[in-house]
Design a protein around this motif. Structure first.
Motif, short mmCIF file in Angstrom:
data_model
loop_
_atom_site.label_atom_id
_atom_site.label_comp_id
_atom_site.label_asym_id
_atom_site.label_seq_id
_atom_site.Cartn_x
_atom_site.Cartn_y
_atom_site.Cartn_z
N THR A 167 -19.45 -93.64 43.49
CA THR A 167 -18.97 -94.23 44.87
C THR A 167 -18.85 -93.36 46.04
OG1 THR A 167 -18.01 -95.98 43.54
CG2 THR A 167 -17.83 -96.09 45.87
N SER A 168 -17.90 -92.23 46.16
CA SER A 168 -17.94 -91.30 47.10
C SER A 168 -19.05 -90.69 47.32
CB SER A 168 -16.54 -90.52 46.65
OG SER A 168 -16.12 -89.46 47.73
N LEU A 169 -19.87 -90.14 46.36
CA LEU A 169 -21.11 -89.12 46.67
C LEU A 169 -21.93 -90.10 47.38
CD1 LEU A 169 -22.97 -86.92 46.20
CD2 LEU A 169 -23.53 -88.02 43.62
N ILE A 170 -22.28 -91.24 46.83
CA ILE A 170 -23.49 -92.09 47.31
C ILE A 170 -23.16 -92.41 48.91
CG2 ILE A 170 -24.58 -94.30 47.35
CD1 ILE A 170 -25.80 -92.56 45.19
N HIS A 171 -21.64 -92.89 49.24
CA HIS A 171 -21.35 -93.20 50.38
C HIS A 171 -21.41 -92.00 51.52
CE1 HIS A 171 -19.07 -95.15 53.70
NE2 HIS A 171 -18.21 -93.83 53.70
N THR A 172 -21.17 -90.76 50.84
CA THR A 172 -21.23 -89.56 51.67
C THR A 172 -22.72 -89.16 52.12
OG1 THR A 172 -19.31 -88.57 51.12
CG2 THR A 172 -20.99 -87.20 51.85
N LEU A 173 -23.66 -89.54 51.06
CA LEU A 173 -25.04 -89.32 51.06
C LEU A 173 -25.48 -90.22 51.97
CD1 LEU A 173 -26.24 -88.64 47.48
CD2 LEU A 173 -26.05 -86.86 49.26
N ALA A 219 -16.26 -77.65 42.72
CA ALA A 219 -14.93 -78.21 42.56
C ALA A 219 -14.85 -79.37 43.65
CB ALA A 219 -14.02 -77.26 42.74
N VAL A 220 -14.69 -80.67 43.34
CA VAL A 220 -14.80 -81.72 44.27
C VAL A 220 -13.34 -82.64 44.36
CG1 VAL A 220 -17.08 -81.80 44.11
CG2 VAL A 220 -15.58 -83.31 42.88
N SER A 221 -13.00 -83.38 45.22
CA SER A 221 -11.93 -84.42 45.24
C SER A 221 -12.77 -85.63 45.93
CB SER A 221 -10.98 -84.14 46.22
OG SER A 221 -10.04 -85.03 46.06
N ALA A 222 -13.01 -86.53 44.92
CA ALA A 222 -13.80 -87.68 45.52
C ALA A 222 -13.05 -88.50 46.66
CB ALA A 222 -13.87 -88.74 44.51
N LEU A 223 -11.54 -88.64 46.44
CA LEU A 223 -10.78 -89.22 47.37
C LEU A 223 -10.21 -88.29 48.20
CD1 LEU A 223 -8.82 -91.65 45.03
CD2 LEU A 223 -11.10 -92.21 46.29
N GLY A 224 -9.70 -87.01 48.26
CA GLY A 224 -9.13 -86.10 48.87
C GLY A 224 -7.54 -86.34 48.78
N THR A 225 -6.97 -87.18 48.41
CA THR A 225 -5.85 -87.39 48.01
C THR A 225 -5.52 -87.99 46.88
OG1 THR A 225 -5.47 -89.14 49.45
CG2 THR A 225 -4.97 -87.18 50.51
N THR A 249 -10.49 -89.14 52.13
CA THR A 249 -11.13 -88.01 52.81
C THR A 249 -11.74 -86.93 51.73
OG1 THR A 249 -8.89 -86.95 52.57
CG2 THR A 249 -9.34 -87.78 54.67
N PRO A 250 -12.90 -87.22 51.53
CA PRO A 250 -13.38 -86.60 50.16
C PRO A 250 -13.73 -85.07 50.56
CG PRO A 250 -14.71 -88.57 50.84
CD PRO A 250 -13.73 -88.45 51.97
N MET A 251 -13.67 -84.20 49.56
CA MET A 251 -14.06 -82.81 49.70
C MET A 251 -15.05 -82.39 48.98
SD MET A 251 -10.13 -81.16 49.92
CE MET A 251 -10.74 -79.43 50.08
N ARG A 252 -16.06 -81.66 49.39
CA ARG A 252 -17.27 -81.16 48.91
C ARG A 252 -17.70 -81.90 47.92
NH1 ARG A 252 -17.37 -75.51 48.76
NH2 ARG A 252 -15.51 -74.54 49.70
N VAL A 253 -17.92 -83.35 48.00
CA VAL A 253 -18.73 -84.30 46.93
C VAL A 253 -19.96 -83.98 47.08
CG1 VAL A 253 -16.63 -85.94 46.93
CG2 VAL A 253 -18.44 -86.30 48.48
N GLU A 302 -21.82 -81.27 47.63
CA GLU A 302 -22.21 -79.92 47.50
C GLU A 302 -23.05 -79.82 46.16
OE1 GLU A 302 -20.22 -75.73 48.39
OE2 GLU A 302 -19.10 -77.09 47.14
N PRO A 303 -22.71 -80.45 44.67
CA PRO A 303 -23.30 -80.11 43.88
C PRO A 303 -24.65 -80.75 43.74
CG PRO A 303 -21.08 -80.76 43.24
CD PRO A 303 -21.13 -81.17 44.72
N PHE A 304 -24.74 -82.05 44.54
CA PHE A 304 -26.15 -82.50 44.65
C PHE A 304 -27.05 -81.48 45.55
CE2 PHE A 304 -28.92 -85.74 46.67
CZ PHE A 304 -29.42 -86.35 45.74
N LEU A 305 -26.49 -81.16 46.64
CA LEU A 305 -27.18 -80.42 47.46
C LEU A 305 -27.89 -79.18 46.82
CD1 LEU A 305 -25.11 -80.98 50.75
CD2 LEU A 305 -27.42 -81.91 50.32
N TRP A 306 -26.85 -78.40 45.98
CA TRP A 306 -27.32 -77.37 45.23
C TRP A 306 -28.52 -77.56 44.34
CZ3 TRP A 306 -26.94 -76.64 39.69
CH2 TRP A 306 -27.22 -75.32 39.25
#
Length: 415
Positions: free
Chosen positions: A143-149, A374-380, A391-395, A397-401
């Motif tokens: 959910t976090s990934l798709i929202h970010t994308l 390494a990711v945090s989907a929520l940030g907290t 506040t997601p972190m690096r979510v 990045e793996p997809f972009l790689w």
């Protein structure tokens, strides 16, 4: 027209222009472009062309507890029409003229009768799958990934993420995006008896020479699935993947799981969690190497989730250091930053190797193209079932790689 003549024509067209095998994004069956079927342009008041229920499509939908698609225009099999009724674009069967001179370009899968994308056959079918144990946080991460994308990544790359159709977009928004992001409610774990259809999102580039990419994922509980047909679809979608996101929850590591749980004040039974090595074994044996042996060349991102849980380990200096890249957010812009990737890859691989060396070694034996993230989907951490902040972190990045490894986006080191 005879069968021999049709085959000869197909061979001649293939010589003129390259075609690509199609992978259905719903049932993940493989077929060539000339095996597609078509949905008639409209229902007609004529024998064989009236609106009717599509038993094959409804059988697929029933497997996922979805309602019938209702009465639709009839499905047309090109083999029942003369060659003069068929239209080709760049040597690919792309349209069909019915008995009443109506031309349709709506192609459907011959196995499940779901629509196939316009790009199918013209470019390689690129599917990125997401795997992991039922407790690894797939629902929240995706959910976090798709929202970010959809909302953040397009600011940094000329890439656009859209659901494959309106029905899928509405369902994802109502059942995943709105509860987590708008209402701040932690998504409940997927129940074993729930059979969720694959969610499919399409990624297009402003550079029209680049083909579309599709990410298809199942929100699967994992253990206890008894529907063989359902698991066959799940297995096929992994086997046909061009890239894999393998999620690993740090609580799955027996060496530190209990320590992380106690220090974070988490209250649940860790004994029910699968170890990463067990998930890997099942992935390899059941999905990737059905025939046994071999090393996968599929770009595979090992994604350590819930990194906010690891902050409690910094003070002890065990397993992870306070200055680790795992605790630093980073946004890739315009290109995939390889210098940053080397840092996060090394830090995450070191952590995984330290906590579960057998799992890390098994990964390297089975996959020749690995990246550790390494990711945090929520940030907290959530407070109970409430998500106080998002506040997601690096979510992404793996997809972009994976996009970089597949040649869709450039990668450069810092200069």
């Amino acid at each position: 027209m005879g069968l021999f003549k049709r085959k000869k024509d197909a061979i001649e067209r293939a010589k003129m222009d390259k075609t690509h095998e199609i992978v259905c994004l719903y049932c993940f069956k493989n077929f060539t472009h000339d095996r597609v079927m078509f949905r008639a342009l409209e229902a007609l008041d004529a024998e064989g062309y009236q609106a009717q229920y599509d038993d094959i499509l409804d059988e697929y939908r029933a497997r996922f507890h979805m309602e019938t698609a209702g009465e639709l225009a009839v499905a047309l099999d090109p083999d029942e029409f003369n060659e003069a009724n068929k239209g080709y674009h760049r040597s690919i069967l792309s349209s069909l003229k019915d008995d009443y001179n109506n031309v349709t370009t709506r192609r459907i899968c011959p196995f499940c009768h779901n629509d196939i994308p316009q790009s199918a056959g013209f470019a390689p079918s690129t599917v990125i799958s997401v795997v992991g144990a039922s407790q690894s946080g797939k629902s929240v991460y995706l959910t976090s990934l798709i929202h970010t994308l959809k909302t953040i990544t397009p600011r940094n790359f000329p890439i656009f993420c859209t659901p494959i159709n309106n029905e899928m977009g509405r369902k994802f928004k109502l059942e995943y995006e709105d509860p987590l992001i708008e209402q701040g409610l932690l998504l409940s774990p997927t129940q074993k008896e729930k059979q969720q259809e694959p969610f499919i999102f399409t990624f297009s580039f402003s550079d029209e020479t680049k083909p579309e990419i599709n990410i298809a994922f199942f929100d699967v509980a994992g253990e206890g699935m008894v529907d063989t047909a359902y698991m066959d679809i799940y297995a096929a979608h992994i086997r046909n993947s061009s890239g894999i996101l393998f999620l690993v929850d740090p609580l799955q590591f027996k060496s530190i799981g209990k320590k992380i749980q106690i220090k974070n004040g988490l209250d649940f039974d860790l004994s029910s969690m699968d170890e990463p090595a067990d998930v890997l074994s099942g992935l390899v044996e059941d999905y990737i190497y059905k025939q046994g042996g071999g090393v996968s060349e599929i770009p595979t991102a090992i994604v350590l989730t819930k990194t906010d849980l690891l902050e409690v380990l910094q003070a002890d200096g065990d397993y992870i250091t306070p200055n680790s890249s795992i605790f630093e957010n980073f946004t890739h812009k315009k290109f995939f930053n390889l210098t940053e990737f080397y840092d996060i890859n090394d830090d995450t691989e070191d952590f995984v190797s330290e906590t579960d060396p057998n799992f890390c070694n098994a990964l390297k034996r089975r996959f020749s193209d690995l990246g550790f993230f390494a990711v945090s989907a929520l940030g907290t951490q959530p407070e109970g079932r409430r998500v106080a902040s998002f506040t997601p972190m690096r979510v992404d990045e793996p997809f972009l790689w994976i996009l970089h490894r597949l040649g869709y986006i450039d990668g450069h080191e810092n200069t």
